[in-house]
Design an enzyme around this catalytic site. Sequence first.
Site, short mmCIF file in Angstrom:
data_model
loop_
_atom_site.label_atom_id
_atom_site.label_comp_id
_atom_site.label_asym_id
_atom_site.label_seq_id
_atom_site.Cartn_x
_atom_site.Cartn_y
_atom_site.Cartn_z
N LYS A 68 0.83 -1.22 0.00
CA LYS A 68 0.00 0.00 0.00
C LYS A 68 0.86 1.26 0.00
O LYS A 68 0.40 2.32 -0.45
CB LYS A 68 -0.97 -0.02 1.18
CG LYS A 68 -0.33 -0.14 2.56
CD LYS A 68 0.08 1.18 3.16
CE LYS A 68 0.91 0.96 4.40
NZ LYS A 68 1.37 2.23 5.01
N THR B 210 -3.21 5.69 4.41
CA THR B 210 -1.92 6.10 3.85
C THR B 210 -2.07 6.91 2.57
O THR B 210 -1.23 7.76 2.27
CB THR B 210 -1.04 4.86 3.59
OG1 THR B 210 -1.05 4.03 4.75
CG2 THR B 210 0.39 5.24 3.28
#
Length: 333
Positions: free
Chosen positions: A189, A246
């Site tokens: 990610k 994120t």
Amino acid sequence: MKLTAAVLGAGSWGTTVASLMSHNIPTILWGRSASIVQEINDHHTNATYLPGAKIATAVKATTDMEEAVAQADIIVLGVPSKAMRDTLDEVKKYVRPWVPLISLAKGLEPGTRYRMTEIIKEVLPGHPPGVLTGPNLAKEIIDGFAAASVLAMEDEVIVKQLQPVFGNGIFRVYHNTDVVGCELGGAFKNVIAIAAGMGDGSGAGVNTRSTVITRGLAEMTRLGRVMGGRASTFAGLAGMGDMMATCTSALSRNHTVGFKLGQGKKIDEIISEMNQVAEGVKTSKVVMELAQEHDIEMPISLEVYRVCHEGSTARQAFRGLLRTQTGAESEPG
């Protein structure tokens, strides 16, 4: 017998985890910087990595690895992936047999392409390895905002025993036995977060960010499943949850790197200005090696790799993505 813990690494997340754990069991925090260690002990702050935050007074900090590790029943590794092997070599001198080691790092080791638990197994065989991962922005958690995470270990009995050590009222911790999926989700990610940041930095809208996140999740899931992770893991906290945090927060180091790339800055300049590690930069290279090995198309990750390692720009990256042929949503592209 009450357990004791050592957290290695006095950066933002290591310090935060030590503060959380100290509410449950005696916790010692090891750091390399004598000035940061003294600040934590004297003032219960860590202005370098957590400006304005208060650390639990129960946390004791030290620069002495032996003092931190020798009597610990649980060791938590809050160092970056690039420092994991060297840190474990030092831990090996003092750790008692069978002590579990839990990684906080969200990266892959260049060269070997190992996950952090694979490094633990190689350096310290016989010690149960695990990972704590999820949508965990340290500054929000240390400031008292609610969050959740996943503790993943192969042994379901051990992971359930350790689960309460990490959680408290504001920080919910779930358990999972899919260590592969949880680690890959945390690592992959970061690459997509750089892509999302590039879009935001270049002035693209919410539609673009949503597309990058969704198609990035598809890339993560395709490669992660081939490597042994479970699809349900990538749809959970360790995958989609972590990616959402994120890819959308200004507190995210990897999103920040992407944002500055989108503004036209060079990658070397950006990294030189940071006092913490953005794992996605190096991970993008490892991810593309893995994609090639497993014959998986990952167009977003490829463009991030080109920007971080081949001198491409954010504008060129998005042009490259627009040239990718689209098919069914279940297909690459």
